[in-house]
Design a protein around this motif. Sequence first.
Motif, PDB file in Angstrom:
ATOM      1  N   ARG A 144      13.187  32.536  78.425  1.00 27.93           N
ATOM      2  CA  ARG A 144      13.716  33.184  79.600  1.00 27.93           C
ATOM      3  C   ARG A 144      15.107  32.674  79.610  1.00 27.93           C
ATOM      4  N   VAL A 145      15.724  31.573  79.390  1.00 30.07           N
ATOM      5  CA  VAL A 145      17.068  31.271  79.308  1.00 30.07           C
ATOM      6  C   VAL A 145      17.637  31.975  78.276  1.00 30.07           C
ATOM      7  N   LEU A 146      17.369  32.249  76.947  1.00 33.87           N
ATOM      8  CA  LEU A 146      18.011  32.870  76.136  1.00 33.87           C
ATOM      9  C   LEU A 146      18.193  34.372  76.245  1.00 33.87           C
ATOM     10  N   ALA A 147      17.065  35.063  76.927  1.00 32.48           N
ATOM     11  CA  ALA A 147      17.106  36.464  77.025  1.00 32.48           C
ATOM     12  C   ALA A 147      18.158  36.738  77.942  1.00 32.48           C
ATOM     13  N   ALA A 148      18.468  35.841  78.926  1.00 35.15           N
ATOM     14  CA  ALA A 148      19.723  36.223  80.081  1.00 35.15           C
ATOM     15  C   ALA A 148      20.969  36.211  79.173  1.00 35.15           C
ATOM     16  N   HIS A 149      21.275  35.753  78.049  1.00 29.81           N
ATOM     17  CA  HIS A 149      22.356  35.780  77.374  1.00 29.81           C
ATOM     18  C   HIS A 149      22.308  36.527  76.098  1.00 29.81           C
ATOM     19  N   PRO A 150      22.284  37.933  76.096  1.00 30.50           N
ATOM     20  CA  PRO A 150      22.139  38.609  75.092  1.00 30.50           C
ATOM     21  C   PRO A 150      23.182  38.723  73.888  1.00 30.50           C
ATOM     22  N   ASP A 151      24.514  37.948  74.637  1.00 27.74           N
ATOM     23  CA  ASP A 151      25.692  38.219  73.701  1.00 27.74           C
ATOM     24  C   ASP A 151      25.555  36.903  72.806  1.00 27.74           C
ATOM     25  N   LYS A 152      24.674  35.850  73.103  1.00 30.52           N
ATOM     26  CA  LYS A 152      24.813  34.832  72.272  1.00 30.52           C
ATOM     27  C   LYS A 152      23.363  34.995  71.269  1.00 30.52           C
ATOM     28  N   LEU A 153      22.665  35.830  71.533  1.00 30.80           N
ATOM     29  CA  LEU A 153      21.438  36.023  70.726  1.00 30.80           C
ATOM     30  C   LEU A 153      22.037  36.933  69.669  1.00 30.80           C
ATOM     31  N   ALA A 154      22.922  38.030  70.133  1.00 22.74           N
ATOM     32  CA  ALA A 154      23.538  38.792  68.954  1.00 22.74           C
ATOM     33  C   ALA A 154      24.499  38.131  68.149  1.00 22.74           C
ATOM     34  N   GLU A 155      25.039  36.966  68.557  1.00 23.17           N
ATOM     35  CA  GLU A 155      25.966  36.156  67.854  1.00 23.17           C
ATOM     36  C   GLU A 155      25.289  35.564  67.000  1.00 23.17           C
ATOM     37  N   GLY A 156      24.159  34.893  67.193  1.00 23.40           N
ATOM     38  CA  GLY A 156      23.209  34.248  66.373  1.00 23.40           C
ATOM     39  C   GLY A 156      22.672  35.006  65.277  1.00 23.40           C
ATOM     40  N   ALA A 157      22.222  36.130  65.806  1.00 17.34           N
ATOM     41  CA  ALA A 157      21.543  37.200  64.703  1.00 17.34           C
ATOM     42  C   ALA A 157      22.564  37.646  63.698  1.00 17.34           C
ATOM     43  N   TRP A 158      23.942  37.710  64.117  1.00 15.97           N
ATOM     44  CA  TRP A 158      24.895  38.184  63.171  1.00 15.97           C
ATOM     45  C   TRP A 158      25.282  37.191  62.043  1.00 15.97           C
ATOM     46  N   TYR A 159      25.330  35.964  62.541  1.00 19.62           N
ATOM     47  CA  TYR A 159      25.414  34.700  61.756  1.00 19.62           C
ATOM     48  C   TYR A 159      24.480  34.836  60.837  1.00 19.62           C
ATOM     49  N   ALA A 160      23.049  35.006  61.221  1.00 19.72           N
ATOM     50  CA  ALA A 160      21.863  34.802  60.298  1.00 19.72           C
ATOM     51  C   ALA A 160      22.030  35.874  59.238  1.00 19.72           C
ATOM     52  N   ALA A 161      22.465  37.185  59.638  1.00 17.67           N
ATOM     53  CA  ALA A 161      22.664  38.235  58.759  1.00 17.67           C
ATOM     54  C   ALA A 161      23.798  37.968  57.732  1.00 17.67           C
ATOM     55  N   GLU A 162      24.668  37.199  58.048  1.00 15.42           N
ATOM     56  CA  GLU A 162      25.757  36.806  57.184  1.00 15.42           C
ATOM     57  C   GLU A 162      25.281  35.632  56.175  1.00 15.42           C
ATOM     58  N   LEU A 163      24.426  34.943  56.505  1.00 18.55           N
ATOM     59  CA  LEU A 163      23.760  34.034  55.603  1.00 18.55           C
ATOM     60  C   LEU A 163      23.094  34.640  54.363  1.00 18.55           C
ATOM     61  N   THR A 164      22.505  35.680  55.052  1.00 19.69           N
ATOM     62  CA  THR A 164      21.572  36.595  54.086  1.00 19.69           C
ATOM     63  C   THR A 164      22.355  37.430  53.160  1.00 19.69           C
ATOM     64  N   ARG A 165      23.475  37.775  53.719  1.00 21.03           N
ATOM     65  CA  ARG A 165      24.263  38.435  52.783  1.00 21.03           C
ATOM     66  C   ARG A 165      25.197  37.640  51.707  1.00 21.03           C
ATOM     67  N   TYR A 166      25.363  36.686  52.139  1.00 23.93           N
ATOM     68  CA  TYR A 166      26.156  35.442  51.242  1.00 23.93           C
ATOM     69  C   TYR A 166      24.994  34.532  50.369  1.00 23.93           C
ATOM     70  N   ARG A 167      23.672  35.104  50.713  1.00 22.35           N
ATOM     71  CA  ARG A 167      22.616  34.328  49.987  1.00 22.35           C
ATOM     72  C   ARG A 167      22.561  33.006  50.125  1.00 22.35           C
ATOM     73  N   VAL A 168      22.936  32.598  51.210  1.00 21.29           N
ATOM     74  CA  VAL A 168      22.817  30.937  51.748  1.00 21.29           C
ATOM     75  C   VAL A 168      21.432  30.763  52.166  1.00 21.29           C
TER      76      VAL A 168
END
Length: 480
Positions: free
Chosen positions: A219-243
């Motif tokens: 519930r708390v996380l859903a109220a902050h979509p900007d932070k969720l998007a930021e976390g998803a972006w970093y996760a995608a970058e980790l995948t891109r750099y094969r970390v």
Amino acid sequence: MSEGPRLAVIGAGPAGLVAALAAAARGVAVTLVDAAPDAGGQFYRQPAAGLGARRPQALHHQWRTWERLRDGLAAHVAAGRITHLTEHHVWCVERQSAPRTATSASTASASAPASFAVHALFGPEQEESVAVRADAVLLATGGYEKVLPFPGWTLPGVVTAGGAQAMLKSGLVLPGRTAVVAGTGPLLMPVAVGLAAAGAKVAALVESADPRDLVRHARVLAAHPDKLAEGAWYAAELTRYRVRAHTRHAVVAAHGTDRLEAVTVAALDTDGRVREGSEWRIPCDSLAVGHGMLPHTDLAETLGCRLDGVNVAVDDEQRTDVPGVWAAGETTGIGGAALSLAEGRIAGLSIAARLDSRAPEPRSYARAAKARAGRREFFAAVDNVFTPPGRWVERVGDDTLVCRCEEVPAAAIREAVDELGAGDVRTVKLLTRAGMGWCQGRMCGPAVAGLAGCPPTPSRRPFARPVPLGVLAREPGEGP
């Protein structure tokens, strides 16, 4: 500087910058005192000008916010509304008015007007001192990293996660060519992505918590979509750099002779114990490790400000219980740049109003107050998940150095508790010298408390940093 109310802001990070701008825009003469050569703090740390960085924005997100703060500061400095003192290290804030009459933050404005002297060291050898006079003080001193010891953590090549990020942002250098990023907390992902983007091979990201536990706070996380998007972006970058990320794992030892050569990683059970037979080695020449952050409270403690746990306690206007003293940003609780910006704006508006003997208009900072409440709720949920692993003390061998400054091993601390009867951190310090070195326990304090089984206690040091004896020997008002 124009005549009128004077404000000293200590710290030019997000909170200090936005507070200085808000107060200066409302007629307050502001002196912004900071230890760094440029404004921005740790979050907006910039490469040295001599390095000629062509795209410094690549090292940051929220770059447009930084540009607005930077340009606003330049405009106020040019107009004479803000004096920016760079490379000035504040070692003491002296209250010069009558003793306070308020007993809590909610009644902080009831006392007589305050007067303060902010003492700072500057110069190549930090042997010169300057005193800034002010009617109010804002403490925006930020936070510092918590690192828990483990065998080999003192080897060259082992740095804090924030230290690795600072090397990259300010010096455009890598701590090594093959890195492991480990510990716990939201900082690990940006550090790993930053190192990989700069050309390092990040062999692993080792997180002792399990991010899936964030589901409990949906519930708390859903109220902050900007932070969720930021976390998803970093996760995608980790995948891109094969970390490869290893959750609920920890670095339990670092190995090497003259410098770091490898680390041992192990899986943890739900209690934080190492799962038997799960260890394996990762070759690397650098390890960036951190276990969260703690607020800088030295100056607040010296002034007698009340603490709420490890944070400086403030009211809805960011006032401490010491009249004339406000606090904002990480010093009131770790919560990231967005929370610091909200708190800094509220503090700046409150200071401008209170120095003009009036209460601030609620509408003037309603948006910042709403942002502050939301960010505090978000980071409370994050902190609930990303906590240092339990049972970490069991992995600290007796010969592992805990206090690096005084070279105190874990065995000495255990002896002080088990055989000499030490029941608090201060007694452990007196018996072992742990925490008596150059850093004054800032680095080893949490580890000493953990090994001793005691809660950390405020230090109440008279000075926030080492001061040359010649500075202390001078008469008040005497030049350097």
